[in-house]
Design a protein around this motif. Structure first.
Motif, short mmCIF file in Angstrom:
data_model
loop_
_atom_site.label_atom_id
_atom_site.label_comp_id
_atom_site.label_asym_id
_atom_site.label_seq_id
_atom_site.Cartn_x
_atom_site.Cartn_y
_atom_site.Cartn_z
N ASP A 229 1.00 -1.08 0.14
CA ASP A 229 0.06 -0.19 -0.04
C ASP A 229 1.09 1.21 0.05
N ALA A 230 1.54 1.48 -1.01
CA ALA A 230 2.54 2.41 -1.19
C ALA A 230 2.64 3.08 -2.69
N ALA B 162 13.29 -2.83 -9.99
CA ALA B 162 14.02 -2.41 -8.75
C ALA B 162 13.33 -1.60 -7.69
N ALA B 163 12.43 -0.67 -8.15
CA ALA B 163 11.64 0.17 -7.18
C ALA B 163 10.63 -0.79 -6.54
N ILE B 164 9.87 -1.46 -7.32
CA ILE B 164 9.03 -2.47 -6.91
C ILE B 164 9.69 -3.59 -5.77
N THR B 165 10.76 -4.22 -6.24
CA THR B 165 11.48 -4.99 -5.49
C THR B 165 11.83 -4.32 -3.99
N ALA B 166 12.31 -3.15 -4.13
CA ALA B 166 12.65 -2.42 -2.74
C ALA B 166 11.19 -2.16 -2.06
N LEU B 167 10.23 -1.72 -2.83
CA LEU B 167 9.04 -1.58 -2.00
C LEU B 167 8.59 -3.07 -1.17
N ILE B 168 8.86 -4.00 -1.73
CA ILE B 168 8.37 -5.33 -1.25
C ILE B 168 9.34 -5.73 0.10
N ASN B 169 10.55 -5.34 -0.23
CA ASN B 169 11.57 -5.76 0.70
C ASN B 169 11.54 -4.86 1.85
N ALA C 62 8.54 -3.39 3.13
CA ALA C 62 7.14 -3.44 3.59
C ALA C 62 7.24 -4.06 4.70
N ALA C 63 6.49 -3.47 5.65
CA ALA C 63 6.44 -4.10 6.97
C ALA C 63 5.58 -5.52 7.17
N THR C 64 5.10 -5.81 6.06
CA THR C 64 4.12 -7.08 5.81
C THR C 64 5.17 -7.95 5.05
#
Length: 118
Positions: free
Chosen positions: A39-40, A90-97, A99-101
């Motif tokens: 959720d970003a 890279a941007a989406i991978t960073a968001l996943i890595n 993320a609090a969840t």
């Protein structure tokens, strides 16, 4: 007769070692993936502006699913147009890595990962 017995023993020893290695590979062939509920705001790098906000992502996604996601999600497609596949990945991978969840998941090689928010 003695040569045949020696050959038979050598074959049995070799078969045991190969069998042990094959068994190890069969039991340890798992894939690890990282998944998260996102959720970003997706921001991608741009040469002159630093980063450009593209849009909000509200999706449960695994890293292995990013290539397909880049083709079907409108926000991800727009990010690819602006910054290209490598930068968007890279941007989406960073968001996943980050993320609090985010959670590491292990599943068999032939399984298809899926992400559900809990």
């Amino acid at each position: 007769m003695r040569l045949a017995f020696s050959s038979l023993v050598a074959l049995a020893v070799a078969a045991t070692q190969v069998s042990g290695r094959a068994s190890y590979r069969l039991h340890n062939r798992d894939t690890v993936d990282v998944c998260a509920q996102l959720d970003a705001l997706l921001e991608v790098p741009e040469e002159f502006a630093g980063t450009i906000p593209i849009g909000l992502l509200s999706v449960c996604l695994c890293i292995s699913g990013i290539p397909d996601f880049l083709e079907i999600n409108p926000v991800a497609v727009a990010a690819v147009v602006v910054a290209g596949v490598p930068a968007t990945t890279a941007a989406i991978t960073a968001l996943i890595n980050t993320a609090a969840t985010h959670t590491s998941c292990t599943f068999p090689d032939q399984a298809a990962p899926s992400c559900t928010s809990s």
